[in-house]
Design a protein around this motif. Structure first.
Motif: not given
Length: 527
Positions: A108-112, A124-127, A132-135, A365-369
């Motif tokens: 895993s490269a990111t927290m999500p 859970l990853k998407i949430a 992160i994106f919002i805040f 990029t990695l967690d949503l797209l």
């Protein structure tokens, strides 16, 4: 004229070095692992300084130091010491090794992405990505706030030009060199911050007759009306715990414990080279925090000595807000030292900005797209999209910063205040328990995510309905973090147990046998 030329030359050299390092590090940013994590081969010095410079931005130097120094006096230094012990030393000791090992094991490269793989939940990853994106965006915009007054004071340059120049130059080296360029630049910027804060403290105290004279003058300042039982009492701003130790504790908890759940901070542990590097990095990071954070809050503690410069309203607040306090303290410095201060604030802002935009772009990029919006993405496409998103995130943050400055949109400022609490409150407990406890469940993670985001958003819109102590976003954020540590185990015990195979596989990374040199460990049978 000569002083202006010196300032300009220092700035040009600073910017030139930053961009040059970005271009030099292009070879390390050709794939996702290299661009986001520096190939997981970053040494202890670079990682420790990257952690520290991402931690302490212009928000701390100008905003928090001015605000909490004015409110609590010299006792605000406790916030800096808390940042060093709780936010750096214990964070590295508790999270460092386990984060490095498990994130590499889970790839895993990111927290999500960690949440998704550790708890077996794509939702859970998407949430986590959405939170992160919002805040992170409004938090990113807040980094520019400390620059306006200092640049206006030093160069008489329009705020918008300062913001755009800083954003463009940061974008160039992050887009070109990725995490490795960010880490090397963070190291250089960290050195500037250390020497800069020491020079500023020396100069400011010298202007007040030295440390003892300044402390004696501070002891003569009475607390204003409305300060509770200490109202009108002299000496409180020079005392050990200050006029309001309860709210000061909230500041210490939020600004210190918060790093344990912030994605841009935790991801520094993903990239560190080895376990030995973690031990070294722990010491370096802690000392850096003592000097920089302790120095910032210590300096801010003398803010009330400059009340005649900044001006005071009838309510006892500084004219122009708390952001005006530190610039007022610096206004009488020599031109050369003022140039050093500007570069210090630039270093603090650019280092944090680079960390935030890299975290935001990699997460989106990695967690949503990837795999959701765009089904197939090779390594080159992922890196290209991350670079494009860095431009987008920087542009959005610039627009927000300029809008807030020119029209005084309070909503943006409020959202900035709650972003740290929302992110740390949502992620701290699930991440910590995910590393240490096999019994943590994905529903417990959902509970922590929802609780903190709902509480902090409500703190914006219905703040007056909160208990008095929690009306402050600082205290509300600290409450969310502590509540998460209780919510996750309680919900985990009341919900279905996680998949045994999934959990055992995640924790198997801690049980692997490795060979070490005889000088590092004794065998079971010796002699």
């Amino acid at each position: 004229m000569v002083s202006m030329a010196i300032k300009a030359i220092l700035l040009l050299v600073f910017f030139g070095v930053m961009v040059g390092i970005g271009l030099y590090c292009r070879k390390n940013a050709t794939d996702v692992n290299g661009f986001v994590l520096g190939g997981r081969s970053v040494g202890p010095w670079l990682t420790a300084f990257a952690y520290g410079t991402s931690y302490f931005s212009a928000v701390v130097f100008v905003g928090y130091a001015g605000q909490f120094g004015w409110k609590y006096g010299i006792s605000a230094t406790w916030a800096g010491l808390g940042n060093a012990v709780l936010g750096s030393l214990l964070a590295w000791a508790v999270l460092g090794r386990r984060t490095r090992i498990m994130t590499q094991h889970l790839d895993s490269a990111t927290m999500p992405e960690f949440f998704g793989k550790r708890f077996g939940s794509a939702a859970l990853k998407i949430a986590a990505s959405v939170i992160i994106f919002i805040f992170l965006i409004p938090y990113t915009a807040s980094l520019y706030n400390g620059l306006s007054r200092l640049f206006g004071m030093a160069f008489d340059i329009d705020y918008a030009i300062c913001v755009v120049a800083m954003a463009v130059l940061t974008g160039v080296y992050v887009i070109a060199g990725g995490y490795m360029a960010t880490a090397i630049n963070d190291f250089i910027q960290g050195i500037i911050m250390i020497f800069g804060i020491c020079a500023v403290i020396w100069a400011v105290l010298r202007s007040q007759g030295g440390f003892l004279a300044a402390l004696e003058a501070l002891a003569q300042v009475p607390a204003e009306a409305g300060a509770g039982p200490v109202a009108g009492a002299p000496g409180v701003f020079a005392s050990f715990f200050g006029p309001d130790p309860v709210n000061l504790l909230g500041v210490v908890i939020l600004t210190s414990l918060g790093t344990w759940g912030l994605p841009q901070m935790v991801q520094k542990f993903y990239a560190i080279k080895s376990e030995k590097s973690i031990d070294t990095g722990t010491v370096i990071s802690t000392l850096f925090a003592v000097i920089v954070a302790g120095g910032c809050y210590f300096l801010g503690g003398f803010g009330r000595l400059f009340a005649d410069v900044v001006g005071v309203t009838e309510a006892g607040a500084p004219v122009g807000g708390f952001d005006a306090v530190v610039p007022a303290m610096l206004s009488g410095l020599p031109d050369l030292l003022l140039a050093v201060v500007v570069i210090l604030v630039l270093s603090a802002s650019m280092s944090t900005l680079s960390s935030l935009v890299l975290t935001s772009s990699s997460t989106l990029t990695l967690d949503l797209l990837k795999g959701h919006v765009i089904r197939e993405m090779d390594e080159k496409q992922q890196v290209f999209i991350m670079r494009c998103l860095i431009v987008v995130f920087i542009a959005i943050s610039v627009v927000l910063a300029i809008i807030q400055y020119r029209s005084s949109v309070t909503f943006i400022a409020q959202l900035m205040g709650v972003s740290w609490g929302a992110l740390a409150g949502a992620f701290l407990a699930p991440f910590l328990y995910g590393l240490y406890w096999k019994g943590a469940t994905k529903l417990a993670c959902w509970a922590s995510f929802l609780f903190s985001t709902v509480v902090m958003i409500a703190n914006i819109f219905v703040r007056s309905s909160f208990p008095t102590l929690l009306q402050s976003p600082i205290n509300a954020g600290a409450f969310c973090m502590l509540a998460g540590l209780v919510i996750v185990p309680l919900v985990s015990l009341c919900t279905p147990k996680p998949d045994r195979q999934l959990v055992e596989d995640a924790f198997s990374c801690y049980e692997k046998k490795v060979l070490v040199r005889q000088s590092k460990a004794l065998g079971e049978k010796q002699g």
